[in-house]
Design a protein around this motif. Structure first.
Motif, PDB file in Angstrom:
ATOM      1  N   GLY A   1       6.499  -2.505   2.085  1.00  0.00           N
ATOM      2  CA  GLY A   1       5.630  -3.234   2.990  1.00  0.00           C
ATOM      3  C   GLY A   1       4.212  -2.680   3.066  1.00  0.00           C
ATOM      4  N   LEU A   2       3.768  -2.004   2.009  1.00  0.00           N
ATOM      5  CA  LEU A   2       2.421  -1.427   1.982  1.00  0.00           C
ATOM      6  C   LEU A   2       1.590  -2.136   0.923  1.00  0.00           C
ATOM      7  CD1 LEU A   2       3.457   2.328   2.134  1.00  0.00           C
ATOM      8  CD2 LEU A   2       2.533   0.969   4.009  1.00  0.00           C
ATOM      9  N   ASP A   3       0.332  -2.460   1.277  1.00  0.00           N
ATOM     10  CA  ASP A   3      -0.544  -3.091   0.289  1.00  0.00           C
ATOM     11  C   ASP A   3      -1.284  -2.027  -0.518  1.00  0.00           C
ATOM     12  OD1 ASP A   3      -2.797  -2.219   1.785  1.00  0.00           O
ATOM     13  OD2 ASP A   3      -2.912  -4.103   2.886  1.00  0.00           O
ATOM     14  N   ARG A   4      -2.088  -2.474  -1.488  1.00  0.00           N
ATOM     15  CA  ARG A   4      -2.785  -1.535  -2.371  1.00  0.00           C
ATOM     16  C   ARG A   4      -3.727  -0.614  -1.599  1.00  0.00           C
ATOM     17  NH1 ARG A   4      -2.246  -6.016  -5.478  1.00  0.00           N
ATOM     18  NH2 ARG A   4      -1.373  -5.719  -7.543  1.00  0.00           N
ATOM     19  N   GLN A   5      -4.429  -1.161  -0.631  1.00  0.00           N
ATOM     20  CA  GLN A   5      -5.374  -0.342   0.138  1.00  0.00           C
ATOM     21  C   GLN A   5      -4.638   0.740   0.926  1.00  0.00           C
ATOM     22  OE1 GLN A   5      -7.761  -2.440   3.004  1.00  0.00           O
ATOM     23  NE2 GLN A   5      -9.147  -0.721   3.292  1.00  0.00           N
ATOM     24  N   GLN A   6      -3.548   0.381   1.563  1.00  0.00           N
ATOM     25  CA  GLN A   6      -2.771   1.356   2.317  1.00  0.00           C
ATOM     26  C   GLN A   6      -2.223   2.440   1.390  1.00  0.00           C
ATOM     27  OE1 GLN A   6      -0.115  -1.569   3.894  1.00  0.00           O
ATOM     28  NE2 GLN A   6      -1.159  -1.653   5.887  1.00  0.00           N
ATOM     29  N   LEU A   7      -1.724   2.033   0.223  1.00  0.00           N
ATOM     30  CA  LEU A   7      -1.212   3.003  -0.738  1.00  0.00           C
ATOM     31  C   LEU A   7      -2.324   3.922  -1.235  1.00  0.00           C
ATOM     32  CD1 LEU A   7       1.170   0.662  -2.718  1.00  0.00           C
ATOM     33  CD2 LEU A   7       1.859   2.601  -1.304  1.00  0.00           C
TER      34      LEU A   7
ATOM     35  N   ILE B   1      -4.953   4.850   0.365  1.00  0.00           N
ATOM     36  CA  ILE B   1      -5.258   5.796   1.442  1.00  0.00           C
ATOM     37  C   ILE B   1      -4.201   6.906   1.475  1.00  0.00           C
ATOM     38  CG2 ILE B   1      -5.362   6.071   3.956  1.00  0.00           C
ATOM     39  CD1 ILE B   1      -6.604   3.186   3.977  1.00  0.00           C
ATOM     40  N   LEU B   2      -2.945   6.527   1.362  1.00  0.00           N
ATOM     41  CA  LEU B   2      -1.869   7.513   1.385  1.00  0.00           C
ATOM     42  C   LEU B   2      -1.961   8.468   0.191  1.00  0.00           C
ATOM     43  CD1 LEU B   2       1.083   5.210   2.507  1.00  0.00           C
ATOM     44  CD2 LEU B   2      -0.172   6.880   3.900  1.00  0.00           C
TER      45      LEU B   2
ATOM     46  N   ILE C   1      -2.577  12.566   0.249  1.00  0.00           N
ATOM     47  CA  ILE C   1      -1.721  13.527  -0.446  1.00  0.00           C
ATOM     48  C   ILE C   1      -2.548  14.381  -1.398  1.00  0.00           C
ATOM     49  CG2 ILE C   1       0.162  13.750  -2.130  1.00  0.00           C
ATOM     50  CD1 ILE C   1       1.389  11.222  -0.734  1.00  0.00           C
ATOM     51  N   GLU C   2      -3.481  13.744  -2.107  1.00  0.00           N
ATOM     52  CA  GLU C   2      -4.347  14.495  -3.024  1.00  0.00           C
ATOM     53  C   GLU C   2      -5.205  15.510  -2.278  1.00  0.00           C
ATOM     54  OE1 GLU C   2      -6.459  11.373  -5.028  1.00  0.00           O
ATOM     55  OE2 GLU C   2      -4.984  11.278  -6.649  1.00  0.00           O
ATOM     56  N   ASN C   3      -5.465  15.245  -0.999  1.00  0.00           N
ATOM     57  CA  ASN C   3      -6.277  16.150  -0.195  1.00  0.00           C
ATOM     58  C   ASN C   3      -5.445  17.147   0.600  1.00  0.00           C
ATOM     59  OD1 ASN C   3      -9.165  15.472  -0.609  1.00  0.00           O
ATOM     60  ND2 ASN C   3      -8.427  13.436  -0.070  1.00  0.00           N
ATOM     61  N   GLY C   4      -4.162  17.248   0.282  1.00  0.00           N
ATOM     62  CA  GLY C   4      -3.359  18.320   0.842  1.00  0.00           C
ATOM     63  C   GLY C   4      -2.375  17.959   1.937  1.00  0.00           C
ATOM     64  N   VAL C   5      -2.312  16.688   2.322  1.00  0.00           N
ATOM     65  CA  VAL C   5      -1.351  16.301   3.353  1.00  0.00           C
ATOM     66  C   VAL C   5       0.060  16.375   2.765  1.00  0.00           C
ATOM     67  CG1 VAL C   5      -0.576  14.390   4.826  1.00  0.00           C
ATOM     68  CG2 VAL C   5      -3.017  14.827   4.540  1.00  0.00           C
TER      69      VAL C   5
ATOM     70  N   LEU D   1       7.162  10.437   7.110  1.00  0.00           N
ATOM     71  CA  LEU D   1       7.721  10.352   8.468  1.00  0.00           C
ATOM     72  C   LEU D   1       6.774   9.630   9.413  1.00  0.00           C
ATOM     73  CD1 LEU D   1       9.283  13.920   8.824  1.00  0.00           C
ATOM     74  CD2 LEU D   1      10.505  11.742   8.607  1.00  0.00           C
ATOM     75  N   VAL D   2       5.484   9.935   9.313  1.00  0.00           N
ATOM     76  CA  VAL D   2       4.488   9.288  10.173  1.00  0.00           C
ATOM     77  C   VAL D   2       4.423   7.790   9.879  1.00  0.00           C
ATOM     78  CG1 VAL D   2       2.012   9.131  10.685  1.00  0.00           C
ATOM     79  CG2 VAL D   2       3.109  11.368  10.534  1.00  0.00           C
ATOM     80  N   VAL D   3       4.406   7.419   8.597  1.00  0.00           N
ATOM     81  CA  VAL D   3       4.358   5.998   8.224  1.00  0.00           C
ATOM     82  C   VAL D   3       5.587   5.276   8.758  1.00  0.00           C
ATOM     83  CG1 VAL D   3       4.438   4.382   6.282  1.00  0.00           C
ATOM     84  CG2 VAL D   3       2.863   6.332   6.223  1.00  0.00           C
ATOM     85  N   ASN D   4       6.762   5.866   8.596  1.00  0.00           N
ATOM     86  CA  ASN D   4       7.990   5.235   9.107  1.00  0.00           C
ATOM     87  C   ASN D   4       7.953   5.100  10.626  1.00  0.00           C
ATOM     88  OD1 ASN D   4       9.263   4.721   6.674  1.00  0.00           O
ATOM     89  ND2 ASN D   4      10.191   6.752   6.597  1.00  0.00           N
TER      90      ASN D   4
END
Length: 84
Positions: A42-48, A50-51, A55-59, A66-69
């Motif tokens: 249920g995620l679009d390209r823009q949301q993906l 951002i995610l 992750i690339e920035n260390g999250v 868990l936060v997305v869910n």
């Protein structure tokens, strides 16, 4: 004169490298989006995008999942409450 040619040649190579990196990133995002569709995330390209950037920035990916869910759960609850 030789230095200028080398300098402009290097700039040209950097632009090509940058372009191919952008194309590669877009292709990677397209693959991630296809996987997301198959898994019905249920995620679009823009949301993906951002995610992936987060992750690339260390999250931490697991914490992010868990936060997305949790956000999806909260949104569904909100929709049910305000539907009445």
């Amino acid at each position: 004169m030789q230095t200028n040619m080398n300098g402009s040649n290097m700039k040209s190579q950097l632009r090509v490298s940058s372009l191919s990196e952008k194309e590669e990133a877009q292709e990677t995002l397209e693959i991630i989006h296809e996987m997301s569709q198959i898994l019905n995330c249920g995620l679009d390209r823009q949301q993906l995008a951002i995610l992936v950037s987060m992750i690339e920035n260390g999250v931490n990916p697991e914490a992010l999942a868990l936060v997305v869910n949790e956000m999806k759960t909260e949104l569904n609850t909100y929709k049910k409450i305000h539907k009445q």
